[in-house]
Scaffold this motif. Sequence first.
Motif, mmCIF file in Angstrom:
data_model
loop_
_atom_site.group_PDB
_atom_site.id
_atom_site.type_symbol
_atom_site.label_atom_id
_atom_site.label_comp_id
_atom_site.label_asym_id
_atom_site.label_seq_id
_atom_site.Cartn_x
_atom_site.Cartn_y
_atom_site.Cartn_z
ATOM 1 N N PRO A 151 0.813 -1.219 0.000
ATOM 2 C CA PRO A 151 0.000 0.000 0.000
ATOM 3 C C PRO A 151 0.848 1.272 0.000
ATOM 4 O O PRO A 151 1.950 1.283 0.562
ATOM 5 C CB PRO A 151 -0.825 -0.100 1.291
ATOM 6 N N ARG A 152 0.327 2.300 -0.605
ATOM 7 C CA ARG A 152 1.008 3.596 -0.602
ATOM 8 C C ARG A 152 0.902 4.191 0.806
ATOM 9 O O ARG A 152 -0.178 4.151 1.415
ATOM 10 C CB ARG A 152 0.302 4.519 -1.604
ATOM 11 N N PRO A 153 1.995 4.743 1.356
ATOM 12 C CA PRO A 153 1.923 5.330 2.698
ATOM 13 C C PRO A 153 0.853 6.420 2.768
ATOM 14 O O PRO A 153 0.713 7.228 1.847
ATOM 15 C CB PRO A 153 3.318 5.949 2.893
ATOM 16 N N HIS A 154 0.092 6.386 3.822
ATOM 17 C CA HIS A 154 -0.938 7.380 4.148
ATOM 18 C C HIS A 154 -2.168 7.318 3.246
ATOM 19 O O HIS A 154 -3.057 8.154 3.361
ATOM 20 C CB HIS A 154 -0.368 8.810 4.135
ATOM 21 N N VAL A 248 10.560 15.507 -0.750
ATOM 22 C CA VAL A 248 9.171 15.041 -0.835
ATOM 23 C C VAL A 248 8.848 14.794 -2.302
ATOM 24 O O VAL A 248 9.217 15.591 -3.162
ATOM 25 C CB VAL A 248 8.215 16.119 -0.260
ATOM 26 N N GLY A 249 8.164 13.710 -2.586
ATOM 27 C CA GLY A 249 7.719 13.505 -3.967
ATOM 28 C C GLY A 249 7.859 12.076 -4.427
ATOM 29 O O GLY A 249 8.124 11.169 -3.633
ATOM 30 N N LEU A 250 7.700 11.916 -5.708
ATOM 31 C CA LEU A 250 7.687 10.592 -6.326
ATOM 32 C C LEU A 250 8.948 9.804 -6.004
ATOM 33 O O LEU A 250 8.889 8.626 -5.670
ATOM 34 C CB LEU A 250 7.553 10.762 -7.840
ATOM 35 N N THR A 251 10.097 10.455 -6.121
ATOM 36 C CA THR A 251 11.357 9.784 -5.820
ATOM 37 C C THR A 251 11.878 10.177 -4.448
ATOM 38 O O THR A 251 12.997 9.828 -4.083
ATOM 39 C CB THR A 251 12.417 10.096 -6.899
ATOM 40 N N ALA A 273 2.911 14.250 -5.876
ATOM 41 C CA ALA A 273 2.710 12.825 -5.577
ATOM 42 C C ALA A 273 3.098 12.506 -4.143
ATOM 43 O O ALA A 273 2.590 11.549 -3.567
ATOM 44 C CB ALA A 273 3.535 11.968 -6.535
ATOM 45 N N GLY A 274 3.966 13.325 -3.565
ATOM 46 C CA GLY A 274 4.428 13.038 -2.205
ATOM 47 C C GLY A 274 3.743 13.827 -1.119
ATOM 48 O O GLY A 274 3.956 13.547 0.063
#
Length: 321
Positions: A151-154, A248-251, A273-274
């Motif tokens: 799962p994606r965090p949060h 913060v972000g995708l990467t 995204a982040g």
Amino acid sequence: MSGILVVAEIEGGALRPEFWELVTVAQQLGGDFQVALAAADPGNGAGEAATAGGQVHLVQDPQLADPWPEAHAEAVALVAAAVDPQVVLVPRTVLGSEVAVRLAVRLQAALLTDVTAVERSGAGLVATRPVFGGAVSSTVTAAQGPFVVVPRPHAFAAAPPGEAGAESVTHALSFAQPPRTRLGVRTPAADTGAPDIEKARVLVAGGAGLGGPEPFALLGEVAAVLDGAVAASRMACDAGWVPTSLQVGLTGKTVAPDLYLAVGISGATHHLAGCASAQVIAVINSDKTAPFFKLANYGVVGDWKDVLPALLDTLKARAAG
Ligand code: FAD
């Protein structure tokens, strides 16, 4: 093959908070769940995890002290062999991401990563995951188990801990095949002592619009008054103005603070995204067409050099009573 195995991680003798989000996913999918916990020193982690309601399977071994993916994947595979789960839920941490792919190969499982929603569909699972930096949401169907789901965090709310649970079942770590990798851990000196932006409730994030490393001190002052931490865009990290642990972000990292104050950040999809899951987003940007304003709850069109000192004075005056 039935039931769900939730993989827990330990940090500083305590469970990493993602565990409680995975418990929510397990509850949504329905059915019994059990917990796999692999650590050199689990601290109170096994007891904490047991309050979620599932049987905890503990693999404790000195070889699990470092984030060595091969050892941790082996430990979870041992538990999976005993439990024979249909679904394994793995946290999307740095280590968890490494473990998930190895586990999927070991279990010959369908791998669903970065999942923001998931439900059963007959014998299969249907998951939603963002792609192209969050610009598009895709639906992925896995027809047949076993499944490894990350799962994606949060993306899921954390389940509350419950009452004290049953004693853990322990398993001894042994490698089915001699390990093919070793791990040498080095913590970059520049990152030492940097706050964990994934835990901060307030983030004051800076981007290329700050023009250099010095203004991050001002962001730090604003963050301190709000009891928060400083974060950054990739441009600011790539320029070496701040450590990459703040990205913060995708990467970078995915954060969901109560307040995300973005200063001099344009709001590229890779950055959003982040941080899109923040409760409140406030933006300071001199360009009124900056994409971040479309997502923001509050926005100030202006130069940070004017806006930020005034904001700091106001916050300090309020804090003084
Ligand atoms: P810019 O886009 O240059 O924006 C600077 C902003 O500051 C502008 O909007 C400008 O109007 C404003 N500004 C300038 N001067 C002032 C001033 N005086 N006062 C107020 N505002 C001012 N990016 C990430 O952040 N995180 C990621 O994880 C990430 N992953 C990526 C992955 C891939 C595969 C790729 C291709 C890109 C990734 N990026 C990531 C990069 C991303 O696409 C953007 O390039 C980056 O986020 C832009 O950073 P920025 O907003 O700080 O800089």
